[in-house]
Design a protein around this motif. Sequence first.
Motif, mmCIF file in Angstrom:
data_model
loop_
_atom_site.group_PDB
_atom_site.id
_atom_site.type_symbol
_atom_site.label_atom_id
_atom_site.label_comp_id
_atom_site.label_asym_id
_atom_site.label_seq_id
_atom_site.Cartn_x
_atom_site.Cartn_y
_atom_site.Cartn_z
ATOM 1 N N MET B 124 0.847 -1.207 0.000
ATOM 2 C CA MET B 124 0.000 0.000 0.000
ATOM 3 C C MET B 124 0.874 1.246 0.000
ATOM 4 O O MET B 124 0.551 2.248 -0.649
ATOM 5 N N ASP B 154 -5.331 3.343 -8.496
ATOM 6 C CA ASP B 154 -6.016 3.303 -7.203
ATOM 7 C C ASP B 154 -6.757 1.984 -6.993
ATOM 8 O O ASP B 154 -6.989 1.566 -5.856
ATOM 9 N N MET B 157 -4.964 -0.309 -4.848
ATOM 10 C CA MET B 157 -5.064 0.083 -3.437
ATOM 11 C C MET B 157 -6.373 -0.416 -2.833
ATOM 12 O O MET B 157 -6.392 -0.952 -1.723
ATOM 13 N N ASP B 158 -7.456 -0.245 -3.563
ATOM 14 C CA ASP B 158 -8.762 -0.695 -3.065
ATOM 15 C C ASP B 158 -8.763 -2.204 -2.831
ATOM 16 O O ASP B 158 -9.301 -2.681 -1.827
ATOM 17 N N HIS B 161 -6.808 -2.988 0.257
ATOM 18 C CA HIS B 161 -7.545 -2.536 1.424
ATOM 19 C C HIS B 161 -8.650 -3.537 1.784
ATOM 20 O O HIS B 161 -8.852 -3.871 2.944
ATOM 21 N N GLU B 191 -5.703 4.422 2.105
ATOM 22 C CA GLU B 191 -6.765 4.455 1.101
ATOM 23 C C GLU B 191 -7.181 5.911 0.795
ATOM 24 O O GLU B 191 -7.395 6.272 -0.366
ATOM 25 N N HIS B 223 -14.896 1.996 0.607
ATOM 26 C CA HIS B 223 -14.371 0.741 0.070
ATOM 27 C C HIS B 223 -14.299 -0.332 1.142
ATOM 28 O O HIS B 223 -14.041 -1.479 0.853
#
Lengths: 225, 225
Positions: B124, B154, B157-158, B161, B191, B223
């Motif tokens: 991350m 992104d 990243m989601d 997460h 995030e 998210h």
Amino acid sequence: MRVAYNEQMTELADLLGEMAGLAGQAMERATQSLLQADLRIAEQVIGDHERITDLSAQAEERAFALLALQAPVAGDLRSVVSGIQIVADIDRMGALALHVAKIARRRHPAHALPEEVNGYFAEMGRIAVALGASAREVLETRDPERAAKLREEDEAMDDLHRHLFSVLMDREWKHGVAAAVDVTLLGRFYERFADHAVEVGRRVIFLVTGELPSDMPTPPAQHVG
Amino acid sequence: MRVAYNEQMTELADLLGEMAGLAGQAMERATQSLLQADLRIAEQVIGDHERITDLSAQAEERAFALLALQAPVAGDLRSVVSGIQIVADIDRMGALALHVAKIARRRHPAHALPEEVNGYFAEMGRIAVALGASAREVLETRDPERAAKLREEDEAMDDLHRHLFSVLMDREWKHGVAAAVDVTLLGRFYERFADHAVEVGRRVIFLVTGELPSDMPTPPAQHVG
């Protein structure tokens, strides 16, 4: 030109006030949906969110039109620029209320909150709604003294948030990790909602006085734990 | 007038690019301090944060001066207004890196993270730094196609997460509630950092094209889990 300008400025201020009102209402209902595990109210907050997003876009367009057509200067220019920044804060307040409602919906029919912390969230919800109403009032009256008081109101939120974390961190916490994760996020959403309301107050002080009070720096970075 | 305007616009764009660079650097170091429980680096991030805040104030002042002295219209006006909004996003990215460093400092000499999730945060952190660099590049090149790619970056990243939350919510989580609270907040900080970088891209697309791409609405509200 001046009359048109004043009318357009009033319209922009009214829009911002309306947005703050809707954000406060959203947080009030989101808190209700959370405390009562009420899916219908949660869905209502989620469905109504688009209205705040629409008003944000409208407010940005109006501010833009004001700059383009009126080319305001000095205090007038400050008002419009602050308005653009305030839109982002209120938009975010609405998104945070939405997050709360979504957690209530995700856990339904169960309660997201262990009963032990209901009192904290009832009170944080009350303070958040009061801060939303204060932000609206400050946007309408432009009273810098009233605006400075938002920071005091936020102190109660910070205290509650700190206490909530000490409950979570206590070895006696009996509700498991999943509930702790929800409580952590929810606590953060309420705290951030309050921070944005304080920021609206700070912007209003700036637009009225042209400067930020020295005892009012950028909100502290981190209240948690 | 036109020459002065172009010079001032370039200065504002450079400032925004510099801010994005500093925010990315802050997140890089904050991640290092978190993964290595390195107090010295955490303190450095915390001490350097003021620089981003100072640049924010400078960028806001420059944008304001541009509006006041040049009264730009059409695309030029859009650039300045977008610049004001972008300042707030990058400022927030810096604050989120600061939050990460503060958690590392608070838990020192212990590690804030259980070893089990180190890999998630290393990745991350890597994505956050890449997004910071992309935001800087997009601010400097104003390439709308490059800006649209921030959204794709992104997505990784989601995904991370979401996975991180499934690890937390797993009954096998053995690291207790306090660590879960830290991991929840830290996950959220990374995030949000990424969301703000995407938002910078979205603003650049708007300032170049005058409209937002239809496949690129406001970032999804939530998210988490």
